[in-house]
Scaffold this motif. Structure first.
Motif, PDB file in Angstrom:
ATOM      1  N   ILE A 285       0.979  -1.166   0.033  1.00  0.00           N
ATOM      2  CA  ILE A 285      -0.011   0.001  -0.107  1.00  0.00           C
ATOM      3  C   ILE A 285       0.857   1.318   0.062  1.00  0.00           C
ATOM      4  O   ILE A 285       1.730   1.401   0.746  1.00  0.00           O
ATOM      5  N   VAL A 286       0.553   2.091  -0.835  1.00  0.00           N
ATOM      6  CA  VAL A 286       1.510   3.215  -1.119  1.00  0.00           C
ATOM      7  C   VAL A 286       0.705   4.533  -1.165  1.00  0.00           C
ATOM      8  O   VAL A 286      -0.586   4.541  -1.698  1.00  0.00           O
ATOM      9  N   LYS A 287       1.566   5.754  -0.992  1.00  0.00           N
ATOM     10  CA  LYS A 287       0.770   7.079  -0.531  1.00  0.00           C
ATOM     11  C   LYS A 287       1.266   7.787  -1.653  1.00  0.00           C
ATOM     12  O   LYS A 287       0.751   8.929  -1.882  1.00  0.00           O
ATOM     13  N   ASN A 288       2.394   7.584  -2.278  1.00  0.00           N
ATOM     14  CA  ASN A 288       3.069   8.589  -3.271  1.00  0.00           C
ATOM     15  C   ASN A 288       4.157   7.862  -4.131  1.00  0.00           C
ATOM     16  O   ASN A 288       4.385   6.541  -3.813  1.00  0.00           O
TER      17      ASN A 288
ATOM     18  N   LYS B 243      -3.159  -0.029  -8.497  1.00  0.00           N
ATOM     19  CA  LYS B 243      -4.721   0.185  -8.633  1.00  0.00           C
ATOM     20  C   LYS B 243      -5.173   1.014  -7.451  1.00  0.00           C
ATOM     21  O   LYS B 243      -4.797   1.406  -6.279  1.00  0.00           O
ATOM     22  N   SER B 244      -6.381   1.796  -8.054  1.00  0.00           N
ATOM     23  CA  SER B 244      -7.057   2.591  -7.067  1.00  0.00           C
ATOM     24  C   SER B 244      -7.553   1.519  -5.753  1.00  0.00           C
ATOM     25  O   SER B 244      -8.199   0.704  -6.351  1.00  0.00           O
ATOM     26  N   SER B 245      -7.506   1.774  -4.668  1.00  0.00           N
ATOM     27  CA  SER B 245      -7.771   0.948  -3.795  1.00  0.00           C
ATOM     28  C   SER B 245      -9.358   0.984  -3.396  1.00  0.00           C
ATOM     29  O   SER B 245      -9.854  -0.263  -3.113  1.00  0.00           O
ATOM     30  N   VAL B 246      -9.966   2.085  -3.878  1.00  0.00           N
ATOM     31  CA  VAL B 246     -11.399   1.970  -3.878  1.00  0.00           C
ATOM     32  C   VAL B 246     -11.868   2.760  -5.253  1.00  0.00           C
ATOM     33  O   VAL B 246     -11.197   3.390  -5.777  1.00  0.00           O
TER      34      VAL B 246
ATOM     35  N   SER C 254      -9.178   7.254  -3.907  1.00  0.00           N
ATOM     36  CA  SER C 254      -8.079   6.835  -3.090  1.00  0.00           C
ATOM     37  C   SER C 254      -7.327   7.896  -2.641  1.00  0.00           C
ATOM     38  O   SER C 254      -6.792   8.824  -3.363  1.00  0.00           O
ATOM     39  N   SER C 255      -6.910   7.818  -1.128  1.00  0.00           N
ATOM     40  CA  SER C 255      -5.699   8.728  -0.793  1.00  0.00           C
ATOM     41  C   SER C 255      -4.699   7.906  -0.763  1.00  0.00           C
ATOM     42  O   SER C 255      -3.455   8.187  -0.480  1.00  0.00           O
ATOM     43  N   GLN C 256      -4.685   6.595  -1.091  1.00  0.00           N
ATOM     44  CA  GLN C 256      -3.842   5.663  -1.259  1.00  0.00           C
ATOM     45  C   GLN C 256      -3.767   4.608  -2.460  1.00  0.00           C
ATOM     46  O   GLN C 256      -4.988   4.624  -2.964  1.00  0.00           O
ATOM     47  N   TRP C 257      -2.861   4.010  -2.903  1.00  0.00           N
ATOM     48  CA  TRP C 257      -2.830   3.208  -4.019  1.00  0.00           C
ATOM     49  C   TRP C 257      -2.181   1.691  -3.280  1.00  0.00           C
ATOM     50  O   TRP C 257      -1.505   1.745  -2.454  1.00  0.00           O
ATOM     51  N   LEU C 258      -2.959   0.590  -4.161  1.00  0.00           N
ATOM     52  CA  LEU C 258      -2.471  -0.706  -4.208  1.00  0.00           C
ATOM     53  C   LEU C 258      -1.429  -0.886  -5.179  1.00  0.00           C
ATOM     54  O   LEU C 258      -1.829  -0.619  -6.305  1.00  0.00           O
ATOM     55  N   VAL C 259      -0.223  -1.299  -4.926  1.00  0.00           N
ATOM     56  CA  VAL C 259       0.738  -1.683  -5.917  1.00  0.00           C
ATOM     57  C   VAL C 259       0.988  -3.166  -5.798  1.00  0.00           C
ATOM     58  O   VAL C 259       1.162  -3.661  -4.873  1.00  0.00           O
TER      59      VAL C 259
END
Lengths: 386, 386
Positions: free
Chosen positions: B126-129, B147-150, B178-183
């Motif tokens: 899970i990444v933020k930037n 991926k956009s997590s939501v 998403s304020s975060q992404w799933l990579v």
């Protein structure tokens, strides 16, 4: 514009279980169904979003109902024929068609038409009074079957008279629409068979396998598909009879023929129905294309679907109203006992003896399927409790 | 009182094709379905007689919608979870359940939960930037799946980045929920598989055969049931994974697991869907009990139906919107060419690439079924004309 805009609308007179099952079949075909119901709680009206409430015996009601439909079809045979003839002159497509409907509405016309085509039936006569019945009995003997030529269904309008004293009671009975009766020999049959045909306006026909049906008090109780112990040759002959009648009467839609099997390779035609029929409910789960889907396809002149079996055997047993008016708990019990069972409920008020649903089960061994289907039907209605 | 009075009402948020097929399955079970649709021409609303129009993101709309229903279920995963938590506290039965929905709504939660249960998945973070993505890439290499997590579905919210210059474009793309992404690592899979489970509140589960699915641009294109060249042992292992997840997340209803088959007997979990899924549409014609019927049975705690096959093989191919906006003529053509074909149309407005229907075909030989199903899908959308 939605893609539905190009798709046709079928108008159905009557909102019983046959129409309900037509609606079920219509959704995935993207065909719109509009109903003329008698009341808002008719069982097809309960699941429809396009219902008019009205009297199908009223010409103006019918004419107005037909304004925005592509074809007109029926849940029953009671719409006055003179209204339909007028509508047809105004361009309404009547399906199955006037000729076929007149045979379904009047058993005297049916017997006369099929006799002219030299099809085998019980010996019969059209009679107007007691004396004519006595004359017919003198030729073929007692007992006789006496039928109201119009207005009967599910055993109503059919009587057995053992002798002339019983005749008097019958011809004074409540069903008075007939000014004449149809009398027939009582056939000593081995079993009853039924066969279903779908036929489209351009003449494409498909015929389903011949099934064995069992009636109790004139109501269909059980169907086994295909009919056991029926040779391929005999089955083909019976299918050929049904196809011949379909062409003779220019039927459009699904129609069914009920026959007496005399056990010597001979069959006699008993009744015709010019619509999907209780003896064809097995097709919902047991055939590639149900009678309801093929009825819709046929009346809209869409190519017909395959009537082939999805399983070696299918058994259908009717669920008749019993002492339970809450069927939900027994419904759960039956599902738990048999995960392969297909229970079809119609959402009707439960009344004693009323058709409120049916169960289908598909599989290999007929005796096993019969036990499971009858258990469920008996449990659902409270006849058995374990 | 009609017999329907004792039967439950299911509230469904969303009125797309999944809900439309739930309605089709509900009639014979005598289960009432009430919809919360966005517009009156949503494709399930077109066939429903119990529709409310409203915004599923509005809490008061949802609360009012839940007043006369027995359970609440969903056509999609976009209802705000905080609303559902409040409704649950007020006694509304949320199906599949908050825990399961949170995994379906947020891929970061899904990956975290399944990792804790030591289930095999692609390597992920899970990444933020951009910097965190570069750090992850340094460990596992390029390309990466971001991926956009939501908020994603049908390939939307999923991107492949070949290198860090592509990352910048992606994380500034329009899906911003998403304020975060799933990579994730980009898995070099041999094929994709899917499996469907129905699970009820008292813990009864049924699992369907594992199927092979093919995605094009993130949209399901074709399903073969059961998956070819999959050993019984391997299929059982995959079914066991699905059952384990169902229990882990306390799923109620039908849910599906999509997996990558690495070809060496190993699979990795790709996505979960907490509802009937496109990869399960084959069950309508190919299984004793469709995913839609079993979803209704499961959420109402009715005993589940058998997931057994009605035919050795079933192929499903999606019909995506093409150049025809009138599908009626090609529909007739396909019916005429292949009487065994089951065409399911959703009544949706045709737009390029939009899912407007699917075709199922059951039979023996997969190559034959594939040819027939793809021909129909291509003809229906105008990709081919003969």
């Amino acid at each position: 514009m939605t893609s539905s805009a190009h798709f046709p609308t079928v108008g159905v007179v009557g909102a019983g279980q046959l129409t309900r099952m037509m609606i079920e079949a219509s959704a995935r075909l993207n065909i719109n169904i509009k109903l003329l119901a008698e009341t808002p709680i008719d069982c097809a009206a309960l699941i429809s979003n396009n219902v008019e409430i009205g009297d199908y015996k009223n010409y103006d009601t019918l004419r107005k109902f037909c304004e925005n439909i592509d074809v007109l079809t029926f849940d029953h045979e009671h719409v006055p024929l003179e209204h339909l003839k007028k509508l047809e002159l105004q361009g309404v497509k009547i399906r199955p068609g006037i000729k076929a409907l007149s045979c379904a509405q009047d058993k005297a016309i049916m017997r006369t038409t099929l006799s002219e085509a030299k099809l085998d039936m019980p010996r019969w006569a059209i009679v107007k009074n007691k004396e004519e019945i006595e004359n017919f009995a003198a030729k073929i003997g007692w007992p006789l079957v006496i039928k109201s030529s119009v207005g009967g269904y599910d055993g109503k309008g059919v009587w057995i008279a053992q002798d002339i004293t019983e005749v008097q009671k019958i011809i004074e009975s409540p069903i008075k629409e007939s000014s004449q009766w149809l009398v027939e020999e009582r056939v000593n049959f081995k079993r009853e068979l039924a066969v279903h045909v779908a036929r489209s306006p351009h003449g494409q026909s498909v015929v389903y396998p011949v099934v064995q049906s069992t009636q109790v008090d004139g109501v269909c109780e059980e169907v086994i598909a295909p009919a056991p112990n029926l040779s391929d040759n005999h089955a083909s002959q019976i299918q050929a009879i049904a196809l011949k009648i379909a062409e003779l009467l220019d039927v459009i839609g699904v129609f069914s023929v009920e026959l007496f099997d005399l056990g010597d390779g001979k069959v006699l035609i008993n009744e015709l129905a010019m619509r999907p029929h209780n003896s064809g409910h097995w097709t919902i789960d047991g055939s590639n294309t149900s009678q309801f889907e093929n009825h819709l396809r046929a009346i809209l002149d869409l190519p017909l679907g395959s009537p082939s079996l999805t399983s070696p055997n299918t058994v259908m047993v009717n669920v008749l109203g019993g002492q339970f008016d809450d069927m939900y708990k027994p419904f759960m019990h039956c599902m738990a006992r048999d995960p392969e069972l297909k229970i079809h409920l119609y959402g009707k008020e439960v009344k004693l003896g009323r058709k409120v649903g049916h169960v289908n089960i598909c599989g290999e061994k007929v005796s096993d399927l019969l036990e499971r289907a009858h258990h469920a039907a008996d449990y659902l209605t409270g006849k058995i409790t374990e």
